[in-house]
Design a protein around this motif. Structure first.
Motif, PDB file in Angstrom:
ATOM      1  N   VAL A 169      19.903  -8.249  -4.884  1.00  0.00           N
ATOM      2  CA  VAL A 169      18.707  -7.891  -5.701  1.00  0.00           C
ATOM      3  C   VAL A 169      18.598  -8.483  -7.261  1.00  0.00           C
ATOM      4  O   VAL A 169      19.687  -8.144  -7.769  1.00  0.00           O
ATOM      5  CB  VAL A 169      18.441  -6.509  -5.625  1.00  0.00           C
ATOM      6  CG1 VAL A 169      17.074  -5.908  -6.664  1.00  0.00           C
ATOM      7  CG2 VAL A 169      18.304  -5.633  -4.522  1.00  0.00           C
ATOM      8  N   ASP A 170      17.840  -9.219  -7.533  1.00  0.00           N
ATOM      9  CA  ASP A 170      18.005  -9.849  -8.918  1.00  0.00           C
ATOM     10  C   ASP A 170      16.477 -10.332  -9.452  1.00  0.00           C
ATOM     11  O   ASP A 170      15.554 -10.258  -8.828  1.00  0.00           O
ATOM     12  CB  ASP A 170      18.780 -11.348  -8.868  1.00  0.00           C
ATOM     13  CG  ASP A 170      19.376 -11.514  -9.902  1.00  0.00           C
ATOM     14  OD1 ASP A 170      19.112 -10.941 -11.082  1.00  0.00           O
ATOM     15  OD2 ASP A 170      20.288 -12.520  -9.918  1.00  0.00           O
ATOM     16  N   ALA A 218       0.819  -1.073  -0.111  1.00  0.00           N
ATOM     17  CA  ALA A 218       0.011   0.137  -0.010  1.00  0.00           C
ATOM     18  C   ALA A 218       0.861   1.403  -0.010  1.00  0.00           C
ATOM     19  O   ALA A 218       0.468   2.367  -0.258  1.00  0.00           O
ATOM     20  CB  ALA A 218      -0.924   0.048   1.140  1.00  0.00           C
ATOM     21  N   GLY A 219       2.115   1.084   0.363  1.00  0.00           N
ATOM     22  CA  GLY A 219       3.043   2.104   0.029  1.00  0.00           C
ATOM     23  C   GLY A 219       4.129   2.223  -0.466  1.00  0.00           C
ATOM     24  O   GLY A 219       4.273   1.280  -1.413  1.00  0.00           O
ATOM     25  N   ASP A 220       5.288   2.640  -0.047  1.00  0.00           N
ATOM     26  CA  ASP A 220       6.602   2.580  -0.625  1.00  0.00           C
ATOM     27  C   ASP A 220       7.154   1.130  -0.505  1.00  0.00           C
ATOM     28  O   ASP A 220       7.231   0.472   0.731  1.00  0.00           O
ATOM     29  CB  ASP A 220       7.827   3.583   0.070  1.00  0.00           C
ATOM     30  CG  ASP A 220       8.956   3.539  -0.834  1.00  0.00           C
ATOM     31  OD1 ASP A 220       9.028   3.880  -1.877  1.00  0.00           O
ATOM     32  OD2 ASP A 220       9.881   3.004  -0.194  1.00  0.00           O
ATOM     33  N   ILE A 221       7.842   0.528  -1.656  1.00  0.00           N
ATOM     34  CA  ILE A 221       8.474  -0.656  -1.439  1.00  0.00           C
ATOM     35  C   ILE A 221       9.266  -1.087  -0.582  1.00  0.00           C
ATOM     36  O   ILE A 221       9.547  -1.780   0.377  1.00  0.00           O
ATOM     37  CB  ILE A 221       8.958  -1.013  -2.871  1.00  0.00           C
ATOM     38  CG1 ILE A 221       7.747  -1.409  -3.887  1.00  0.00           C
ATOM     39  CG2 ILE A 221       9.957  -2.282  -2.944  1.00  0.00           C
ATOM     40  CD1 ILE A 221       8.096  -2.181  -5.191  1.00  0.00           C
ATOM     41  N   VAL A 222      10.566  -0.025  -0.564  1.00  0.00           N
ATOM     42  CA  VAL A 222      11.471  -0.300   0.327  1.00  0.00           C
ATOM     43  C   VAL A 222      11.167  -0.093   1.901  1.00  0.00           C
ATOM     44  O   VAL A 222      11.376  -0.862   2.691  1.00  0.00           O
ATOM     45  CB  VAL A 222      12.561   0.837   0.079  1.00  0.00           C
ATOM     46  CG1 VAL A 222      13.588   1.263   1.230  1.00  0.00           C
ATOM     47  CG2 VAL A 222      13.117   0.937  -1.426  1.00  0.00           C
ATOM     48  N   ASP A 223      10.197   0.960   2.133  1.00  0.00           N
ATOM     49  CA  ASP A 223       9.839   1.039   3.384  1.00  0.00           C
ATOM     50  C   ASP A 223       9.121  -0.451   3.919  1.00  0.00           C
ATOM     51  O   ASP A 223       9.133  -0.432   5.160  1.00  0.00           O
ATOM     52  CB  ASP A 223       8.725   2.296   3.564  1.00  0.00           C
ATOM     53  CG  ASP A 223       9.404   3.732   3.477  1.00  0.00           C
ATOM     54  OD1 ASP A 223      10.890   3.559   3.660  1.00  0.00           O
ATOM     55  OD2 ASP A 223       8.733   4.662   3.217  1.00  0.00           O
ATOM     56  N   THR A 224       8.290  -0.913   2.941  1.00  0.00           N
ATOM     57  CA  THR A 224       7.545  -2.100   3.316  1.00  0.00           C
ATOM     58  C   THR A 224       8.630  -3.126   3.533  1.00  0.00           C
ATOM     59  O   THR A 224       8.420  -3.862   4.656  1.00  0.00           O
ATOM     60  CB  THR A 224       6.722  -2.418   2.287  1.00  0.00           C
ATOM     61  OG1 THR A 224       5.861  -1.424   2.059  1.00  0.00           O
ATOM     62  CG2 THR A 224       5.787  -3.739   2.590  1.00  0.00           C
ATOM     63  N   SER A 265      20.187  -4.633 -11.924  1.00  0.00           N
ATOM     64  CA  SER A 265      21.832  -4.249 -12.111  1.00  0.00           C
ATOM     65  C   SER A 265      22.096  -3.494 -11.002  1.00  0.00           C
ATOM     66  O   SER A 265      21.564  -2.416 -10.608  1.00  0.00           O
ATOM     67  CB  SER A 265      21.968  -3.481 -13.571  1.00  0.00           C
ATOM     68  OG  SER A 265      23.411  -3.522 -13.462  1.00  0.00           O
ATOM     69  N   GLY A 266      22.931  -3.965 -10.072  1.00  0.00           N
ATOM     70  CA  GLY A 266      23.775  -3.232  -9.206  1.00  0.00           C
ATOM     71  C   GLY A 266      22.725  -2.650  -8.051  1.00  0.00           C
ATOM     72  O   GLY A 266      22.558  -1.699  -7.238  1.00  0.00           O
ATOM     73  N   GLY A 267      21.546  -3.747  -7.735  1.00  0.00           N
ATOM     74  CA  GLY A 267      20.686  -3.439  -6.925  1.00  0.00           C
ATOM     75  C   GLY A 267      19.464  -2.554  -7.182  1.00  0.00           C
ATOM     76  O   GLY A 267      18.547  -2.101  -6.525  1.00  0.00           O
ATOM     77  N   ALA A 268      19.679  -1.877  -8.369  1.00  0.00           N
ATOM     78  CA  ALA A 268      18.597  -1.056  -8.950  1.00  0.00           C
ATOM     79  C   ALA A 268      17.719  -2.011  -9.868  1.00  0.00           C
ATOM     80  O   ALA A 268      18.048  -3.008 -10.410  1.00  0.00           O
ATOM     81  CB  ALA A 268      18.930  -0.068  -9.764  1.00  0.00           C
ATOM     82  N   GLU A 271      20.515  -0.997  -2.378  1.00  0.00           N
ATOM     83  CA  GLU A 271      21.032   0.150  -1.618  1.00  0.00           C
ATOM     84  C   GLU A 271      20.314   0.565  -0.603  1.00  0.00           C
ATOM     85  O   GLU A 271      20.854   0.482   0.742  1.00  0.00           O
ATOM     86  CB  GLU A 271      21.886   0.931  -2.367  1.00  0.00           C
ATOM     87  CG  GLU A 271      22.783   2.206  -1.686  1.00  0.00           C
ATOM     88  CD  GLU A 271      23.202   3.269  -2.518  1.00  0.00           C
ATOM     89  OE1 GLU A 271      23.610   4.172  -2.045  1.00  0.00           O
ATOM     90  OE2 GLU A 271      23.022   3.273  -3.874  1.00  0.00           O
ATOM     91  N   SER A 272      19.191   0.834  -0.594  1.00  0.00           N
ATOM     92  CA  SER A 272      18.241   1.466   0.428  1.00  0.00           C
ATOM     93  C   SER A 272      18.025   0.400   1.547  1.00  0.00           C
ATOM     94  O   SER A 272      18.036   0.660   2.875  1.00  0.00           O
ATOM     95  CB  SER A 272      17.054   1.987  -0.103  1.00  0.00           C
ATOM     96  OG  SER A 272      17.271   2.824  -1.181  1.00  0.00           O
ATOM     97  N   VAL A 273      17.512  -0.890   1.038  1.00  0.00           N
ATOM     98  CA  VAL A 273      17.683  -1.972   2.209  1.00  0.00           C
ATOM     99  C   VAL A 273      18.655  -2.147   3.062  1.00  0.00           C
ATOM    100  O   VAL A 273      18.929  -2.571   4.000  1.00  0.00           O
ATOM    101  CB  VAL A 273      16.746  -3.149   1.486  1.00  0.00           C
ATOM    102  CG1 VAL A 273      16.635  -4.221   2.479  1.00  0.00           C
ATOM    103  CG2 VAL A 273      15.557  -2.742   1.003  1.00  0.00           C
TER     104      VAL A 273
END
Length: 382
Positions: A181-182, A115-121, A149-152, A169-171
């Motif tokens: 991340v893949d 329901a919100g931001d992916i990283v925050d969740t 690629s590179g976590g993005a 990177e954020s997580v």
């Protein structure tokens, strides 16, 4: 010779520690003498390391084992719960999160509505799910239905990540453990190679059919991602001049994905969309000539896709995953026949066997590799 610096001594100790952990993880139950022999470390070096690892919960002291001669030796057992990893799967409108031990045994599972931001969740859900086991968390693997690629992550419109965003990177910054991340299909391929239908080969291609179509490639035992992380984006192959893609959806997958099959099945047999469109098509084709003809089209299209890949990488084995694994034996045999007729090299076509568990096994393998190597991060990049 200059004296060894404190940093070098600490690094040396960490290497030896990781060697003991890795050996114990592989052998599972062994004596101190066997640990000495397998690691090459002296008893004087090994004794304090074993003491520390017992205190930390990595090793459990067991009773004496059997001995052919002399006094039975006290045994050490590796504790898989000493190492936990989190597997996070990004899906449309939700996130699936699982905590597993180093054996791949799931300790906790939760599906969270996005329901919100992916990283925050992710940063909120992983610690909550790990609970008291959070100190044992060694890594996080995030599976995304797009190019990584590179976590993005980019080209993942189903989860709102079309442009590259550095979620890894954020997580990692928030949780303080290595983050992988893949692409989700890469993780499936790694999982099937580690513990599924590809565990006995060094090379394979996993073809995953879902809302889109993607492929995971393992060559020489390693997942291959390409220079931009887009290796395996076979849904973008323009195998038919009439194919057109849009909004991050490739031309091939726009026409031959699970969604496309579902639309045709509903047109052939009006009603609600079936939960398993390919299985429904196979069943309908038994009694409906139009459905049988369409199934032939699907198999022909998928065979062209497989042969195109074989021409470039010659994987030797192709695993059918997702909706493609819903083909019955007869349809798989027909697909095999089509591939054999035109492929330039012998190629075995079979179903993947792990299903939804493939991502977990791949994620566990990735995250533990990051922790075992002592790396500060493992963000797959070209």
């Amino acid at each position: 010779m200059p004296p060894t610096s404190p940093v070098s001594r600490e690094r040396s100790k960490e290497i030896k520690r990781l060697s003991v952990i890795s050996t114990a993880r592989q052998v599972r139950v062994l004596s101190r003498a066997e640990l000495t022999e397998l690691t090459g470390l002296s008893p004087a070096t090994l004794t304090p390391l074993v003491r520390e690892l017992i205190a930390e919960g990595y090793l459990i002291e067991r009773g004496p084992g059997t001995s052919r001669a002399g006094r039975p030796r006290a045994m050490l057992e590796f504790n898989p719960r000493a190492e936990l990893v989190a597997a996070v799967s990004l899906e449309p409108a939700r996130i699936s999160c699982e905590i597993a031990d180093s054996d791949g045994t799931v300790v906790a599972h939760r599906t969270i509505r996005l329901a919100g931001d992916i990283v925050d969740t992710i940063c909120r859900s992983v610690p909550e799910l790990a609970g008291d086991g959070l100190p044992a968390l060694r890594g996080v693997a995030i599976a995304a239905p797009g190019v990584s690629s590179g976590g993005a992550v980019r080209l993942a419109p189903s989860v709102g990540l079309v442009e590259g965003r550095p979620i890894g990177e954020s997580v990692q910054r928030h949780l303080g453990v290595p983050v992988v991340v893949d692409n989700d299909v890469n993780l499936m391929a790694a999982g099937e190679h580690a513990a599924g239908a590809g565990s006995d080969v060094a090379d394979l291609l996993l073809l995953h059919v879902a809302d889109g179509i993607g492929a995971g490639l393992v060559l020489d035992g390693q997942v291959r991602r390409g220079s931009g992380g887009a290796a395996g984006e076979v849904g973008f192959l323009p195998l038919d001049p009439a194919d057109r893609g849009h909004d991050g959806i490739g031309p091939f997958e726009a026409r031959w994905s699970e969604n496309a099959v579902a639309e045709r099945v509903v047109a052939l047999a009006p009603g609600r969309r079936p939960d398993a469109p390919v299985a429904a098509l196979v069943e309908l084709a038994r009694t409906d000539g139009r459905a049988a003809a369409y199934l032939d089209e699907v198999l022909a299209a998928w065979s062209r896709l497989i042969v195109s890949c074989v021409c470039v990488i010659d994987p030797g084995r192709v695993l059918l995953s997702g909706a493609a694994a819903d083909l019955d034996d007869a349809a798989v045999d027909r697909l095999q026949t089509l591939v054999t007729a035109t492929a330039p090299a012998a190629t075995e076509v079979r179903r993947a066997v792990l299903g939804d568990r493939a991502v977990l096994h791949g994620a566990v393998s990735y995250a533990l590799a990051a922790a075992a190597a002592g790396l500060p991060a493992l963000l797959p990049s070209p």
